[in-house]
Design an enzyme around this catalytic site. Structure first.
Site, short mmCIF file in Angstrom:
data_model
loop_
_atom_site.label_atom_id
_atom_site.label_comp_id
_atom_site.label_asym_id
_atom_site.label_seq_id
_atom_site.Cartn_x
_atom_site.Cartn_y
_atom_site.Cartn_z
N TYR A 101 33.83 44.69 -2.44
CA TYR A 101 33.81 43.57 -1.44
C TYR A 101 35.15 42.60 -1.42
O TYR A 101 35.81 42.64 -2.50
CB TYR A 101 32.58 42.54 -2.00
CG TYR A 101 32.87 41.10 -1.27
CD1 TYR A 101 31.79 40.94 -0.02
CD2 TYR A 101 33.75 40.04 -1.60
CE1 TYR A 101 31.97 39.64 0.57
CE2 TYR A 101 33.62 38.92 -0.96
CZ TYR A 101 32.86 38.69 -0.02
OH TYR A 101 32.83 37.64 0.69
N GLU A 189 35.79 39.08 6.69
CA GLU A 189 34.88 39.74 5.22
C GLU A 189 34.86 41.15 5.43
O GLU A 189 34.57 41.67 6.55
CB GLU A 189 33.77 38.81 5.20
CG GLU A 189 33.07 39.24 3.87
CD GLU A 189 31.72 38.61 3.94
OE1 GLU A 189 31.55 37.72 3.04
OE2 GLU A 189 30.83 38.82 4.82
#
Ligand code: GDP
Ligand code: MN
Length: 382
Positions: A101, A189
């Site tokens: 992530y 993101e």
């Protein structure tokens, strides 16, 4: 402005982040043609401005043409948490060894950009932050210095990325920071940022929000506004300069001032109702603006009853009453209205409404009384 996954990936690619080759399509035939073109296996992905598409069935792998057709047929038109799928992104499927992530956003309290990295990718990052916070690296960047490569390597190392991909992860972080900075994004993101079996580091998903106030500096990004996927009533509201957000209930709500509207939503929910929208007519609304607002609320067919909650300050209640009377004159709504007027010129406003004797308009003195009334009326209608 939020971007669809594939639009975000296109920005990523411009800044050197690795992404898979693919195409956005709007029909099953184009989906199948694209799948043939990029080569199987492919992944068929719903393009909607909401997360959790995978869990909702909006992301599917297809091994051959028949599967691609089946998934495209199922996903097009699908409703994902209130968002209708009108566009699919078809890309060549990646083999995944590991899911990481990475994100960059502005940490307002620290007055600095914040980079987050975790080897626990592919899952809800809030859960990682909650359950295993030590696995989420948070690093503030000195915005004048920018993100150095050495810093990026340290983030990857501290986050315990596999040793052989530290460099690849650092490259991805530097590129992601560049996207965030140079595109004037408020959020960039990647979840998951994958490592392939060949040890390539790649963005499999994207979530990018651009700062609307900086869009003028990026003419090439202006056309990304997702006109087609935007709710038509929300679009009309935007054009008229009215704050309108569509929700999925059946009670139309109009108030003046965001705070009042939000508490009205709460009070209606407490009374057992479900708001159909959030509409803030703003301060100083005049009769014309109120009429516009009524039209917007009634444009949503799901609305069964409407609650007007006005606290007069700069907005004068007599003006609101005039707007309502004018709107009823023209639109002749078929659903009941509950009106609560309080504050500046409220007595005059209530008198005007009484004189006009509009059918189907109910007065209420308090917010709670108004909420209970409108919930009861909506139930009667359904
Ligand atoms: P989200 O559910 O909206 O976050 O959509 P994602 O794009 O993140 O996809 C959800 C999940 O589908 C990912 O976490 C992956 O596990 C899986 N997925 C997506 N693309 C691929 C792919 O190319 N190959 C494989 N094997 N899985 C994929
Ligand atoms: Mn994702």
């Amino acid at each position: 402005m939020d971007l669809l996954e594939y639009q975000g990936k296109q920005l990523f690619a411009r800044h050197g982040l690795r992404v898979s080759n693919g195409k956005a399509v709007t029909t099953v035939e184009d989906a199948v043609a694209t799948a043939d073109e990029v080569g199987y296996p492919v992944v068929v992905k719903a393009q909607v401005l909401i997360g959790g598409r995978g869990k909702a069935g909006g992301v599917k792998l297809a091994a051959d043409e028949a599967e691609a057709r089946k998934h495209a047929t199922n996903i097009l038109g699908m409703d994902i948490h209130g968002h209708t799928v009108r566009t699919l992104w078809i890309e060549h499927a990646s083999d995944i060894a590991t899911e990481y992530y990475a994100s960059v956003l502005l940490d307002r309290s620290a007055k600095a950009p914040l980079i987050m990295f975790s080897v626990e990718g592919g899952v809800d990052i809030e859960e990682v932050a909650e359950n295993t916070p030590e696995k989420l690296i948070r690093h503030h960047v000195d915005s004048l210095q920018g993100l150095s490569r050495a810093e990026a390597v340290k983030i990857a190392t501290d986050g315990k990325a596999d040793a052989d991909v530290i460099e690849g992860v650092a490259d991805a972080l530097v590129a992601l920071y560049e996207v965030w900075l140079e595109e004037d994004a408020t959020l960039a993101e990647i979840n998951p940022l994958i490592v392939t079996p060949e040890r390539e580091v790649k963005a499999l998903d994207s979530k990018v929000s651009l700062d609307d106030n900086a869009l003028y500096r990026h003419p090439e990004n202006q056309e990304l506004a997702d006109k087609e996927n935007e709710d038509p009533i929300e679009r009309r509201a935007k054009e008229q300069g009215v704050q309108y957000v569509k929700l999925d209930g059946d009670i139309g709500i109009l108030g003046n001032g965001a705070g009042l509207v939000m508490s009205t939503l709460d009070v209606v929910a407490q009374a057992g109702g479900k708001p159909a929208n959030f509409l803030d007519a703003g301060g100083g609304s005049d009769a014309a603006k109120i009429k516009q607002a009524v039209e917007l609320i009634l444009a949503n067919d799901a609305v069964k009853a409407v609650l007007f909650n006005i606290f007069g300050g700069i907005t004068r209640c007599d003006e609101v009453a005039k707007g309502l009377i004018a709107a009823f004159d023209e639109i002749k709504p078929s659903v009941p209205f509950v009106v609560r007027l309080d504050g500046t010129n409220d007595v005059a406003g209530r008198e005007l409404l009484q004189e006009a004797a509009l059918g189907n308009v109910h007065a209420a003195r308090t917010m709670n009384e108004a909420a209970e009334k409108v919930v009861a009326l909506a139930k009667e209608q359904s």
